[in-house]
Design an enzyme around this catalytic site. Sequence first.
Site, PDB file in Angstrom:
ATOM      1  N   SER A  59      38.602  41.788  41.213  1.00  0.00           N
ATOM      2  CA  SER A  59      38.322  41.984  42.882  1.00  0.00           C
ATOM      3  C   SER A  59      36.805  40.095  42.612  1.00  0.00           C
ATOM      4  CB  SER A  59      37.730  42.984  43.257  1.00  0.00           C
ATOM      5  OG  SER A  59      36.426  43.424  42.346  1.00  0.00           O
ATOM      6  N   LYS A  73      28.848  37.087  43.430  1.00  0.00           N
ATOM      7  CA  LYS A  73      30.211  38.106  43.623  1.00  0.00           C
ATOM      8  C   LYS A  73      28.854  38.370  44.992  1.00  0.00           C
ATOM      9  CE  LYS A  73      33.116  40.947  43.031  1.00  0.00           C
ATOM     10  NZ  LYS A  73      33.388  42.083  41.978  1.00  0.00           N
ATOM     11  N   SER A  78      37.584  43.758  36.901  1.00  0.00           N
ATOM     12  CA  SER A  78      37.568  42.698  38.106  1.00  0.00           C
ATOM     13  C   SER A  78      36.425  41.583  37.699  1.00  0.00           C
ATOM     14  CB  SER A  78      36.622  43.324  39.211  1.00  0.00           C
ATOM     15  OG  SER A  78      37.150  44.146  39.940  1.00  0.00           O
TER      16      SER A  78
END
Lengths: 477, 487, 96
Positions: free
Chosen positions: B154, B79, B178
């Site tokens: 997210s 990420k 997330s």
Amino acid sequence: MDYEIVIGLEVHTELKTASKIFCGCSTRFGSDQNTNVCPVCLGLPGVLPVLNAKVLEFAVRTGVALNCRILPFSKFDRKNYYYPDLPKNFQTSQYDLPIAVDGYLDIETSQGTKRIGITRVHMEEDAGKLIHSGSITKSEYALVDYNRTGVPLLEIVSEPDIRSAEEAKAYLEKMKAILQYIDVSDCKMEEGSLRCDANISLRPVGTVPLGTKAEIKNLNSFKAVQKGLEYEAERQAEVLGEGGKIIQETRSWDDARGITLSLRNKEQAHDYRYLPEPDLVPIIVDPAWVESIRQNLPELPDARQGRLIKDYGLSAYDAGVITASRAMADYFDATISAGADAKTATNWLMGEVSKFLNTSGQSIEECPVGPQKLVGLIALIDKGTISLKIAKAVFEEMCASGKDAETIVKEQGLVQISDEGKIVAVVEAVIAANPQSVVDYQAGKERAIGFLVGQIMKQTKGRANPELVNKLLRERM
Amino acid sequence: MELNKLKAHELHRKLQAKEISAVEIAEAVFSRISAVEDKVRSYITLTREEAMEQARRTDEKIGRGETIAPLAGIPGAIKDNICTKGIKTTCGSKILNNFIPPYSATVVDKLSAQDTVIVGKTNMDEFGMGSSTENSAYFNSRNPWDTDAVPGGSSGGSAAAVAAAEAIWAIGSDTGGSVRLPAAYCGVVGLKPTYGRVSRYGLVAYGSSLDQIGPITRDVTDSALVLGAISGYDPADSTSANAAVPDYTKALVPDIRGMKVGLPKEYFVAGMDPEVGKAVYRAIEQLKAMGADYKEVSMPHTSYALAAYYVVATAEVSSNLARYDGVGFGHRGEGNDIISMCKRTRTEGFGEEVRRRIMLGTYALSSGYYDAYYLKALKVRTLIKQDFDKAFEQVDILVTPIAPSPAFKIGENVDDPLAMYLQDVCTVPINLAGVPAISLPCGFKGNLPIGLQIIGKPLAEETILRAAFAFEQSNDYYQRLAPLGGA
Amino acid sequence: MKITREDVENVALLSRLELNEADVAKFTGQLNAILDYVDMLNMVDTSGVEPTAHVLPLKNVMRADEAKTSLPRELALSNAPQQEDGYFKVPKIMEG
């Protein structure tokens, strides 16, 4: 209206650890810009702090030396404000649970010993350095050096117990001595390892509520602290005298002009929005550890002063001067260990040594004449090899050349003349050459003998033994 | 068989047996990316050259007969809020559009130590703030099961990449759900470890007391492998748990007889999609059928968790994001003096959601409001944590839905921040309490996956992995690939 | 609790954000809605409850005082938007 001056001092001291408070960068002073930095102290995205154990130890040691209560539970908080010398735009500090509270230190005043309360001692990180091109108001840009960000600081806040600029100076000198004695900081104001901000207000004599205070910054030496506070006290008295009100604000001391200037800025809405530092865990202090720190505390200035008075019969004043800095006290101890007489050593330290250091701007640690060398010089006086007067000259030469006393005396042929026979010859010659002085002396003018002594010294290049000269002169007059 | 559709543990066996090479796996993954990335848009940055180099080195190691770690040669995605030295790390934000970290996060170093292959940096809601990846400053990522739907957030890019077989595994970060939410929306497995289990050093902070990095994988076995690779005490992280890392694969035993399973009724919120409720109840029945003891429990402060979260997380992030000021790194806006430059930088560089949360957090901490908001929220947090402690006195795991509904359509919630926040209602209590949780598929509504959340006690990752593994193996969801996953 | 336009402007200043008229209006509305929601926390009885700032019972985490190698300066400055002579360069800082 008679006003009483009320002063509180905030001292920041840089701790002499090897590494910074939250990262492993060196704390070394004077490195090239931005060479002692890493992602952590640069505040790069993603970094986290880890507390330097030595910082906690120094903080506790300081708290103990300042007679504080060490809080059993202490934590770090973020103080949020924007400034380019602060990479994260918050400072990791301690807010409501500082490491130490409720202490004091004692100062000597003209009215005797006075106790100044210490509200708190806490740990925090230092900010970076800003360089403005040109003046601070005219430059188009600024340059930032982050070497200093993350250097560990202790903030020590006094109670508003100080009542004059002199007391403020005494407090700072005592604080500096204590911090040096316990070896947590080298306290060099000129290098920024000791800084002082002052809060000062006035109130009518005999009243209790505190007046509005002004905070004074940019006090970069003990002298500046004294002058700055004296000026500000007068300024505030004038304002109040004219029926005005003191504005609570920050003022900067302008040393060149000898005045304080307002730094009030509309943008500085100081809402620090403290929050407990989520990246650091609380500190639980073990009372046994605090006790061992207390037991192992180095002898503090007051105790050392007391010992010098007791063991060596020094006056309180002399002992106070000797112990005002740890380095000076250590120097003194070293001379005693090397065999010097305490009073003699004291006289030299407070006399010629201090004079030299003041002129050269060096500290006692930097003095080219170390304790051993000084003792060597004193020994020559004791043996009668040189007079005190010559010794002073030799001392100057020792400072300049770094050579020891014996070498200089030998090289310059300064050995004292103590041979009566040789001196008698000169004495008689001088008496013969200055009949008027002899007459004056015999008429009662003591000063005349001084002139004759001077002539004898001139002829013997100062090497004649002064006591002998005096004795022989008087015998013949 | 396209190698990118296999799981990490399957590929590892084949690598060890020298049936395939790491380079072949990497090529399969990059080939897949070329084919579908324009539809899925998982990646902000691809690191193909570095990846092929890492694959070659792993092949050399295998060739020399050396033993290899479980993730060696297996391509994964990181990420974009996890720092990778020398590789652009944007956090999905314009303010870091040019930031190249001079250091790597601890988890990245640990993964590299396993000779893994890093495919690239994945798309995300800006700085972790969002539940759909629509708050990315760059572009939307799409759900491989329905490209009109969000992948969740997210860590939407990471979840989409795994579901689309554009990565064999991925890591994301979880502050309020997330990792778990996008994993559920994308029909894959997402695990948020116990707070402190995985180092946060190098993870760009959002809610410092809530953030954890976690794996997103196609199945529970891979989750155990990645978790094992990234877990462990880190001296660079003061909030890192000093606890030994077990071999999580040993927990993968499909036997949960006698395991006590609790269902907290407060998680079945009003307005929940009935399909979600049905799927979760069906899952509970399955667990019971496998021998688990079931009981309903109550966690009375659950409904306050979202409010507490939005105070705590925003307060922390308002401070964490203060460093983005155009001075030392990142975007710098115009300005003749430092303050105007700083304001312009932040206003240009931060998206609306980020600015909103910064202001909310600043307000909550500001003078006069600290006690009413932040302090109050921290006290409610204690009560939420105590709810978990009390529940875990009665049961070993808690089973709940992941979200009130499956993935929603792109654009559906963007105009209503509060409606968006409500997606997190089942996930945020877990972050507030710091306990571990895993999400995995338990059904479908139409073609959209429904996720099941299994929550455990602190440092009980083995327990939730075991329960998840048992459940997974009695269903076939882990065999199903998203339409864009190459089914 | 209601947040006013003035509050929003103050908060924007504290967090170094520019807000135009439309922004102030929009954010005031949105923040109010969120704060209305958050208000439910006041319904919880927290008397005698300690706040939880850290979920892990960790304490006294420290490291030894050892100086380690710092970043080479080029790397430290590698992301600087502007630099000069080994320094980070920023626009003027106005005081007073």
